[in-house]
Design an enzyme around this catalytic site. Structure first.
Site, PDB file in Angstrom:
ATOM      1  N   VAL A   1      -2.982   5.780  -0.688  1.00  0.00           N
ATOM      2  CA  VAL A   1      -3.879   5.804  -1.854  1.00  0.00           C
ATOM      3  C   VAL A   1      -3.459   4.775  -2.910  1.00  0.00           C
ATOM      4  O   VAL A   1      -4.133   4.639  -3.915  1.00  0.00           O
ATOM      5  CB  VAL A   1      -3.921   7.205  -2.507  1.00  0.00           C
ATOM      6  CG1 VAL A   1      -4.670   8.178  -1.641  1.00  0.00           C
ATOM      7  CG2 VAL A   1      -2.529   7.737  -2.799  1.00  0.00           C
ATOM      8  N   HIS A   2      -2.336   4.073  -2.672  1.00  0.00           N
ATOM      9  CA  HIS A   2      -1.846   3.106  -3.667  1.00  0.00           C
ATOM     10  C   HIS A   2      -1.958   1.694  -3.099  1.00  0.00           C
ATOM     11  O   HIS A   2      -1.050   1.228  -2.428  1.00  0.00           O
ATOM     12  CB  HIS A   2      -0.370   3.348  -3.994  1.00  0.00           C
ATOM     13  CG  HIS A   2      -0.066   4.688  -4.590  1.00  0.00           C
ATOM     14  ND1 HIS A   2       1.217   5.174  -4.720  1.00  0.00           N
ATOM     15  CD2 HIS A   2      -0.862   5.640  -5.103  1.00  0.00           C
ATOM     16  CE1 HIS A   2       1.188   6.372  -5.279  1.00  0.00           C
ATOM     17  NE2 HIS A   2      -0.074   6.681  -5.522  1.00  0.00           N
ATOM     18  N   MET A   3      -3.062   1.009  -3.373  1.00  0.00           N
ATOM     19  CA  MET A   3      -3.201  -0.358  -2.879  1.00  0.00           C
ATOM     20  C   MET A   3      -2.924  -1.334  -4.021  1.00  0.00           C
ATOM     21  O   MET A   3      -3.375  -1.105  -5.148  1.00  0.00           O
ATOM     22  CB  MET A   3      -4.606  -0.582  -2.318  1.00  0.00           C
ATOM     23  CG  MET A   3      -4.862   0.127  -0.995  1.00  0.00           C
ATOM     24  SD  MET A   3      -5.069   1.896  -1.112  1.00  0.00           S
ATOM     25  CE  MET A   3      -6.674   2.039  -1.848  1.00  0.00           C
TER      26      MET A   3
ATOM     27  N   CYS B   1       0.782  -1.255   0.000  1.00  0.00           N
ATOM     28  CA  CYS B   1       0.000   0.000   0.000  1.00  0.00           C
ATOM     29  C   CYS B   1       0.811   1.301   0.000  1.00  0.00           C
ATOM     30  O   CYS B   1       0.219   2.366   0.197  1.00  0.00           O
ATOM     31  CB  CYS B   1      -0.994  -0.004   1.147  1.00  0.00           C
ATOM     32  SG  CYS B   1      -0.270   0.088   2.772  1.00  0.00           S
TER      33      CYS B   1
END
Lengths: 507, 120
Positions: free
Chosen positions: A437-439, A280
């Site tokens: 915000v980056h999964m 993440c």
């Protein structure tokens, strides 16, 4: 054709060649490619369709419309990590910063090596990257759109001798309105909403909006569609059953919702890695208050990134947000909050992103809850402290009056001396205020069923006819903004799927 | 906003607001609910909770504070008091983009930012 809740009152049963769950970076790219290949494509999207002209800087209106669960989403761990993702036509591409990086070569080399799939390497993915970058118009910002917050970062990095890389962004004539996180009101950001979705629609695809997919339809061991319920936009209650039957199902609901849906059917065997390998890119925010107007809300959301500490997996950048969003990040209430917020024009929001050194899990919980879990490591803890301190030093060097740090018990620093007191003993890991915000990574692609969730074509090893086309496919974290890599992998999955379906049709 | 959340999460928010209101009694920092404390005292209690060593307490405050402050700082009157007027800026930039799409170029007065050369 875009359908919404009231349209399903006339009938909730659809037949199509391919049903695509989700319209974000992965879903929209895959669906558009399939539609352009001549297949009948039906998208199913949980959120609504919002036109570019409807985007504005008001949080109370925007957040419930385009963010999943009105941004009340959280990854459980020590510490908990709030996460943000889109729930609208265009998905998270509508609300991201528009950074358009490929996964670095060393990461792709690693993918090719660990999965045994040579075409996941830089050369294999090159044509897909090129195709995606042309479609979302990747390029550099024009000079007129660069605001003072970006200029301060450039100048600070230069003074400190740090490497600074100018971002490539998916934009066309971006004029620096800096409303990226609430949707681009000019249409300059080339999100899926204004690129892949219109392409798909013009090739005959249809989008069923306001439907929450609840399960897959599985017959004789093969995925043959999806079943869900349309959510009434006025009451927010699901009240109409909808079923879409298809020759193939593409799940592209993101690295949290995709495993959540698939785990309902106890899929992911024999590796049992579905929902595992959750990555993440956690990050922290550092706010700086300057004695002069920075007007960080004017100018491109993020002009570039400080890459001096790339080797340690630390990345820094500016990312100002409107007041309604900024207020949720500040560690003060009442008069303390006002003392900070009244100086909004003098505030710069910046962040430190740390590349994952561990993995978490996504599982199904009670009451319909999705349960992501992720605990940062001691190494991450040290890197967050280092990154936040270095970024704060840059701000002081550039003349900041004080900085607001992401440490619960030490939220304010008024000088570089204050920073020297911050280390792993005075700032415990549990006191970090993280966000992500980056999964990625929860249905990783691979060459063998024992080591991966989906096969080289993106199809689940244990469910023929069901494909994955989103960030879940990533075998490892990429240390960059992921949307272009998601689109490239989704394009690859779509091309292989369209070949398969066409061969079957011909037969 | 609550109706857009998963029902159990929305319910937790409501419980969270009640817990925060009663927090001074639970934490033995005052014998009144927050809504009955004077403003300075209430602010101090909430700030202390936000800096608590317990992640659970902080998450509770984070959620409640986030919703309340987001809503408050989203009002036009508050924006005016902060000197933030985005809509005229938006309109001007949309007009600039339309000009660029029509083949025009950005003029010197269209450029944002001033500090790179001063700071470098």
């Amino acid at each position: 054709m875009i359908l919404r809740h009231d349209d399903y009152l006339r009938g909730g049963r659809f037949d199509t060649d391919v049903v695509v769950v989700g319209t974000g970076a992965g879903g929209a790219a895959a669906g558009a490619e399939l539609a352009e290949a001549g297949l009948e494509v039906t998208f199913v999207e949980e959120g609504s369709h919002h036109a570019t002209t409807s985007f504005n800087p008001y949080a109370t209106e925007t957040v419930p419309r385009i963010y999943r669960d009105a941004s009340s989403t959280i990854i459980f761990g020590r510490p908990d990590i709030p996460y943000l993702e889109g729930r609208c036509v265009g998905g998270s591409t509508v609300l991201n910063g528009g950074m358009a990086y490929r996964a670095p070569e060393h990461v792709l080399d690693g993918w090719a090596k660990t999965t045994g799939l040579d075409d996941l390497g830089p050369k294999g993915l090159e044509p897909f990257f090129e195709r995606v970058e042309a479609r979302v118009r990747v390029g550099h910002q024009m000079e007129a759109s660069i605001g003072d917050d970006s200029r301060i970062m450039v100048a600070g990095a230069k003074k400190l001798g740090w490497k600074y890389e100018v971002n490539r962004r998916n934009q066309e004539h971006c004029v620096g309105v800096n409303n990226c996180v609430f949707g681009c009101p000019t249409g300059a950001k080339q999100s899926s909403l204004v690129t892949y979705v219109p392409r798909a629609l013009s090739s005959g695809a249809r989008i069923l909006t306001e439907i929450r997919v609840e399960r897959l339809l599985i017959e004789r061991g093969r995925a043959v569609g999806i079943a869900g319920r349309a959510v009434n936009p006025r009451t927010r209650k699901p009240d109409i059953d909808v079923e879409v039957r298809a020759r193939a199902v593409v799940v592209a609901a993101g690295a949290i919702q995709t495993p959540y849906l698939l785990l309902r059917h106890k899929l992911g065997r024999p590796s049992r890695r579905l929902g595992k390998n959750f990555l993440c890119h956690p990050n922290v925010k550092v706010l700086a208050v300057y004695p002069f107007d920075v007007n960080a809300w004017q100018g491109v959301n993020q002009f570039g990134q400080i890459r001096e500490f790339d080797g340690e997996g630390i990345l820094m950048a500016e990312n100002m947000v409107p007041p309604g969003a900024l207020a949720a990040l500040i560690p003060r209430v009442g008069r303390g909050a006002w003392d900070l917020m009244r100086r909004y024009n003098q505030i710069m929001a910046t962040g430190v992103l740390v590349e994952d050194s561990t993995t978490g899990t996504v599982s199904r919980g009670p009451f319909g809850l999705v349960v992501p879990r992720y605990d940062i490591t001691a190494y991450d803890h040290a890197r967050f402290l280092k990154g936040a301190r270095l970024l704060a030093e840059l701000h002081f060097l550039m003349g900041a009056e004080y900085v607001v740090l992401p440490f619960a018990q030490h939220p304010i620093a008024t000088s570089i001396d204050d920073l020297s007191r911050l280390d792993v003993t005075t700032v415990p890991a549990r006191s970090l205020e993280l966000l992500t915000v980056h999964m990625m990574g929860t249905a990783a692609i691979g060459a063998t069923p024992e080591s991966s969730v989906v096969d080289p074509n993106g199809q689940l090893w244990d469910l023929p006819g069901c494909y994955v086309a989103d960030a879940s496919l990533f075998p490892t974290a990429i240390g960059r903004n992921p949307q272009i890599t998601i689109m490239a992998l989704a394009t690859r999955v779509a091309h292989r799927l369209s070949d398969t379906l066409k061969v079957k049709s011909a037969a | 906003m609550l109706q857009y959340m998963v029902p159990i999460v929305a319910f937790s928010f409501v419980v969270g607001v009640i817990l925060v209101d009663w927090a001074p009694l639970f934490r033995l920092s005052a014998w009144r609910r927050i809504q009955n404390l004077d403003r300075d005292r209430a602010e101090r209690v909430l700030t202390d909770m936000g800096e608590s060593r317990s992640p659970l307490v902080r998450t509770l405050i984070l959620g409640v504070r986030g919703i309340v402050l987001s809503t408050f700082y989203d009002q036009d009157e508050v924006h005016d008091a902060m000197g933030w007027r985005p809509l005229p800026f938006f309109s001007a930039r949309v007009a600039l983009r339309n000009r660029l799409l029509a083949g025009g170029t950005a003029e010197p007065q269209d450029h944002l930012g001033t500090r790179l050369d001063e700071s470098a």
